[in-house]
Scaffold this active site. Sequence first.
Site, PDB file in Angstrom:
ATOM      1  CB  SER A  89     -11.798  -6.396  -9.394  1.00  0.00           C
ATOM      2  OG  SER A  89     -12.090  -7.651  -8.832  1.00  0.00           O
TER       3      SER A  89
ATOM      4  CB  SER B 154      26.483 -16.254  10.374  1.00  0.00           C
ATOM      5  OG  SER B 154      27.254 -16.496   9.207  1.00  0.00           O
TER       6      SER B 154
ATOM      7  CB  THR C  53     -25.356  -4.998  -8.351  1.00  0.00           C
ATOM      8  OG1 THR C  53     -24.443  -5.160  -9.441  1.00  0.00           O
ATOM      9  CG2 THR C  53     -24.707  -4.134  -7.275  1.00  0.00           C
TER      10      THR C  53
ATOM     11  CD  GLN D  35     -21.341  -2.047 -10.551  1.00  0.00           C
ATOM     12  OE1 GLN D  35     -20.233  -2.507 -10.807  1.00  0.00           O
ATOM     13  NE2 GLN D  35     -22.357  -2.077 -11.404  1.00  0.00           N
TER      14      GLN D  35
ATOM     15  NE  ARG E 141     -13.810 -16.225 -18.604  1.00  0.00           N
ATOM     16  CZ  ARG E 141     -12.564 -16.582 -18.274  1.00  0.00           C
ATOM     17  NH1 ARG E 141     -12.324 -17.837 -17.896  1.00  0.00           N
ATOM     18  NH2 ARG E 141     -11.588 -15.717 -18.312  1.00  0.00           N
ATOM     19  CG  HIS E 142     -20.273 -12.665 -12.975  1.00  0.00           C
ATOM     20  ND1 HIS E 142     -20.548 -12.611 -11.626  1.00  0.00           N
ATOM     21  CD2 HIS E 142     -20.430 -11.385 -13.431  1.00  0.00           C
ATOM     22  CE1 HIS E 142     -20.867 -11.373 -11.281  1.00  0.00           C
ATOM     23  NE2 HIS E 142     -20.805 -10.607 -12.365  1.00  0.00           N
TER      24      HIS E 142
ATOM     25  CG  HIS F  26      22.715  15.607  12.113  1.00  0.00           C
ATOM     26  ND1 HIS F  26      21.938  16.075  11.079  1.00  0.00           N
ATOM     27  CD2 HIS F  26      22.601  16.525  13.115  1.00  0.00           C
ATOM     28  CE1 HIS F  26      21.396  17.241  11.419  1.00  0.00           C
ATOM     29  NE2 HIS F  26      21.776  17.526  12.655  1.00  0.00           N
TER      30      HIS F  26
END
Length: 472
Positions: free
Chosen positions: A325, A280, A103, A232, A77-78, A151
């Site tokens: 993440s 079209s 890390t 981190q 799971r990583h 305008h």
Amino acid sequence: MRNKYENPLTSRYASKEMSYIFSDDHKFQTFRNLWIALAKAEKELGLSISDQQIQDLERVKEEIDYQRVAEIEAQTRHDVMAHIKAYGELAPSAKGIIHWGATSCFVTDNTGLILMREGLDLILKKLKVLIKQVRDFAMDYKDLPILAYTHYQPAQPTTLGKRASLWLYDLYMDYVEIQRRRDLLRLRGVKGTTGTQASFMELFEDGDKVDQLEDLVVKAMGFDKAYEVTGQTYSRKVDQEILASISSLAQTMHKMTNDLRMMQHQKEVEEPYEKGQVGSSAMAYKRNPMRSERISSLAKYVIQAAGNGALVYATQWFERTLDDSANRRISIGESFLAMDAILDIAINVSQGLVVHEKMIEKNLKAELPFMATENILMEAVKRGGDRQELHEHIRTHSQAAAARVKDQGLSNDLIDRIIADPAFGLSEAEIRDLISPEKFVGRSPQQVERLVKEVIDPILQDVEDYHAQLHV
């Protein structure tokens, strides 16, 4: 495969170059380049890593077995650990030193910064090509009078080139900002689990060596510096600033294509129309501005996607939380891919714009009589006329001419009415000369020339080389 969702940014819109930058192959190859750079630096600084281990890592670095990675990730799971283990299985002699002291953010964050810099480089190359083409268009039509609008109501005339210079200057501002953000990018570096470098202090027991380690890795990956401090992760404010600069360019493109679409409606300027192109399925006569519409559509996506950077940054807790993440996996890559597609389409549009000068002249002449009355009034007063009396004549003629246009659908005959009015004391030739469109554009041509000479051309020194590299 047609039985699952496919992202149209990669299948339909973005270039192969940008799609590759944010591809899995390039991402995970960069992971491995980072691990090799880390191992080399650690070996150079005295850790027990052999030449053979590094050679083994380099020998198999391009062999990524995604099926094996998926099997390991299903167990662990990583995702990063899955790639570490899969890489180690290919280079068993080195599996014990891969990711030593690091890390997950060592590879994920540093890779993200590398990919963003590469993406910005591609955007800047294409943006220069677009700037060059808009620059040429502005210079080609710097003297052509066209009805201006404020305008969205008829206003004092400008020139078509001057209108294009408004797009050009906005593109220039975006170029400067994106270049600045690109140049400010650094690597996260070698910072450890919470940014303190504690794990590397345990390895080296020497702060100077830890600093040298980071410097070696940063240089090996093609950067000059790392961010001085991180948690981190590197500060997600960096992502916010990058996405904001891309959003700004998308806003410029949306504004530019809005203008083009309105001019196409007025039959003044049209985007390119290919032989055999269908406007079209029902109305065979239609020539839709579909490229400009696609730019506008994609630009809306890029503009709103920038909000992800702000939300992610604002809601990070302390040294990091993982709720950034999944968002970043989508918002960053897709913003770059969409912006890349926008620029490719814009380059195509800008190099083939069709200008209908007679229609521009017709639309201008329909409104110019109302705007020219001040010049006529001033000249008539110079000849001895009574300003207040002449002003009333103009007001009366203007209302009658406006009613003819609005209520009867006829042409504007204001100038004919003034010519026929002896109160003004001017000949037809004199009045026609006073309302020449060129007399109403001010310094539009000179402003375009000055912008191009002083601001635009200095950044276009290598644009021809860029154009040759692009596949658009």
